[in-house]
Write an enzyme that holds these catalytic residues in place. Structure first.
Site, PDB file in Angstrom:
ATOM      1  N   GLU A  56       4.512  40.446  -9.147  1.00  0.00           N
ATOM      2  CA  GLU A  56       3.164  40.143  -9.623  1.00  0.00           C
ATOM      3  C   GLU A  56       2.537  41.411 -10.183  1.00  0.00           C
ATOM      4  O   GLU A  56       2.553  42.459  -9.530  1.00  0.00           O
ATOM      5  CB  GLU A  56       2.318  39.595  -8.479  1.00  0.00           C
ATOM      6  CG  GLU A  56       0.903  39.239  -8.891  1.00  0.00           C
ATOM      7  CD  GLU A  56       0.059  38.727  -7.725  1.00  0.00           C
ATOM      8  OE1 GLU A  56      -0.919  39.401  -7.375  1.00  0.00           O
ATOM      9  OE2 GLU A  56       0.383  37.656  -7.173  1.00  0.00           O
ATOM     10  N   LYS A  70       4.129  39.943  -4.203  1.00  0.00           N
ATOM     11  CA  LYS A  70       2.735  39.754  -4.601  1.00  0.00           C
ATOM     12  C   LYS A  70       1.927  40.997  -4.223  1.00  0.00           C
ATOM     13  O   LYS A  70       2.448  41.918  -3.581  1.00  0.00           O
ATOM     14  CB  LYS A  70       2.177  38.498  -3.937  1.00  0.00           C
ATOM     15  CG  LYS A  70       2.960  37.245  -4.378  1.00  0.00           C
ATOM     16  CD  LYS A  70       2.419  35.990  -3.756  1.00  0.00           C
ATOM     17  CE  LYS A  70       1.218  35.493  -4.512  1.00  0.00           C
ATOM     18  NZ  LYS A  70       1.410  34.111  -5.030  1.00  0.00           N
ATOM     19  N   ASP A  81      -0.930  38.111 -13.622  1.00  0.00           N
ATOM     20  CA  ASP A  81      -1.924  37.346 -12.869  1.00  0.00           C
ATOM     21  C   ASP A  81      -3.355  37.648 -13.300  1.00  0.00           C
ATOM     22  O   ASP A  81      -3.750  38.815 -13.402  1.00  0.00           O
ATOM     23  CB  ASP A  81      -1.765  37.647 -11.378  1.00  0.00           C
ATOM     24  CG  ASP A  81      -2.456  36.612 -10.513  1.00  0.00           C
ATOM     25  OD1 ASP A  81      -2.384  35.416 -10.860  1.00  0.00           O
ATOM     26  OD2 ASP A  81      -3.061  36.987  -9.484  1.00  0.00           O
ATOM     27  N   LYS A 129       1.432  25.044  -4.297  1.00  0.00           N
ATOM     28  CA  LYS A 129       0.168  24.401  -3.884  1.00  0.00           C
ATOM     29  C   LYS A 129       0.353  22.889  -3.854  1.00  0.00           C
ATOM     30  O   LYS A 129      -0.250  22.142  -4.631  1.00  0.00           O
ATOM     31  CB  LYS A 129      -0.966  24.829  -4.815  1.00  0.00           C
ATOM     32  CG  LYS A 129      -1.248  26.329  -4.734  1.00  0.00           C
ATOM     33  CD  LYS A 129      -2.247  26.783  -5.770  1.00  0.00           C
ATOM     34  CE  LYS A 129      -2.427  28.301  -5.691  1.00  0.00           C
ATOM     35  NZ  LYS A 129      -3.317  28.809  -6.766  1.00  0.00           N
ATOM     36  N   ARG A 158       0.820  -1.211   0.000  1.00  0.00           N
ATOM     37  CA  ARG A 158       0.000   0.000   0.000  1.00  0.00           C
ATOM     38  C   ARG A 158       0.858   1.266   0.000  1.00  0.00           C
ATOM     39  O   ARG A 158       0.579   2.216  -0.739  1.00  0.00           O
ATOM     40  CB  ARG A 158      -0.973  -0.013   1.188  1.00  0.00           C
ATOM     41  CG  ARG A 158      -1.805   1.263   1.381  1.00  0.00           C
ATOM     42  CD  ARG A 158      -2.466   1.778   0.116  1.00  0.00           C
ATOM     43  NE  ARG A 158      -3.169   0.759  -0.645  1.00  0.00           N
ATOM     44  CZ  ARG A 158      -3.483   0.858  -1.933  1.00  0.00           C
ATOM     45  NH1 ARG A 158      -3.129   1.921  -2.638  1.00  0.00           N
ATOM     46  NH2 ARG A 158      -4.127  -0.113  -2.540  1.00  0.00           N
TER      47      ARG A 158
END
Length: 287
Positions: free
Chosen positions: A200, A172, A221, A140, A104
């Protein structure tokens, strides 16, 4: 060779596998496999059940090595290889109890990381239809697994954005709201002279400001491909054209149009935060 670049560092693999096995085997070990005769030997095969790209080979191998170093693995593929339903990924021979104990954890790593490589390869193929932009990952990632997941992105043909907050400076909107772009870039240069300074930009006005400030990279962005195209024209006319990144909700359906707009990199959180696992099974033939 190139395949070495697709692998995570060994120290990270060993640590991740140790943690995963501790999670599965603490405190008394595998109660069920302990019931089996310890001299029972078997051969098992990892088999792909669907189309995909393999990643996580080192983690799977390390799982068996930590559970039982006498288990022998013979690999038919390596990270970055394409598989289809029925493709044999590896053959495993040794003590059946050990194979079942490791199964597993090995599959968790292999399926999860191959899923990321597979999803990445889909984005890379779509991006190539529009232009030459690299597909970039993000931060992320699953906490604790970032280095492994970023290696899986490389196996799928993607490229890595910064590995963590210490890699380079990304100013940012919240940082810029405080200082303004020119001052934020100047502070970055003063504090960390050799680091990449990435700014950004949400508007073309900010692009002009960032170019004037001498930013190394611009993150464009949440813009439409048309707006991105305008920004690329402006940036390309400047004395030192920065690296250009597009980001913000870019999907498999839209990535080609962003690539066609002329950016260098397109970042996609979904490579790592929502890739489905690649379906891989372990088929066992008891000897």
């Amino acid at each position: 060779g190139m395949s070495d670049l697709l692998q995570p560092p060994r120290v990270v693999v060993v640590d991740a596998v140790e943690r995963a096995l501790a999670e599965d085997l603490t405190p008394l070990g595998d109660l069920t496999s302990a019931l089996l005769p310890q001299d029972l030997v078997a051969t098992a095969r990892f088999v792909a059940r669907s189309n995909g790209v393999i990643a996580g080979r080192l983690c799977a191998a390390e799982t068996f090595a930590q559970v039982d170093p006498t288990v022998v693995l013979e690999w038919s593929v390596t990270d970055g290889d394409i598989v289809s339903p029925g493709s044999v990924i590896a053959a495993v021979t040794g003590c059946l109890a050990s194979i079942l104990t490791a199964e597993r954890t090995a599959l968790n790593f292999l399926g999860h990381l191959s899923g990321i490589a597979t999803r990445t390869s889909e984005y890379v193929a779509e991006a190539a239809k529009g232009g030459s932009a690299y597909v970039w990952d993000t931060r992320k990632t699953t906490p604790g697994l970032r280095v492994l997941e970023k290696a899986a992105v490389r196996a799928g043909g993607g490229r890595n954005h910064r590995g963590n907050l210490s890699d380079w400076i990304l100013l940012k909107d919240n940082h810029i709201a405080l200082f303004g772009i020119a001052d934020a870039v100047a502070r970055s240069r003063s504090m960390w002279p050799a680091r990449t300074v990435h700014v950004e930009c949400d508007t073309i006005e900010q692009v002009h400001e960032a170019l004037a400030a001498g930013a190394d990279a611009l993150l464009l962005d949440n813009m439409t491909p048309d707006k991105i195209r305008e920004c690329v024209v402006v940036a390309s006319a400047s004395q030192h054209r920065p690296l250009l990144e597009a980001s913000g909700g870019i999907t498999l359906e839209t990535i080609a149009s962003y690539s066609a707009a002329g950016v260098d990199c397109i970042s996609v959180g979904g490579l790592t935060n929502s890739a489905p696992v690649l379906d891989i099974g372990l088929d066992i033939d008891p000897a």
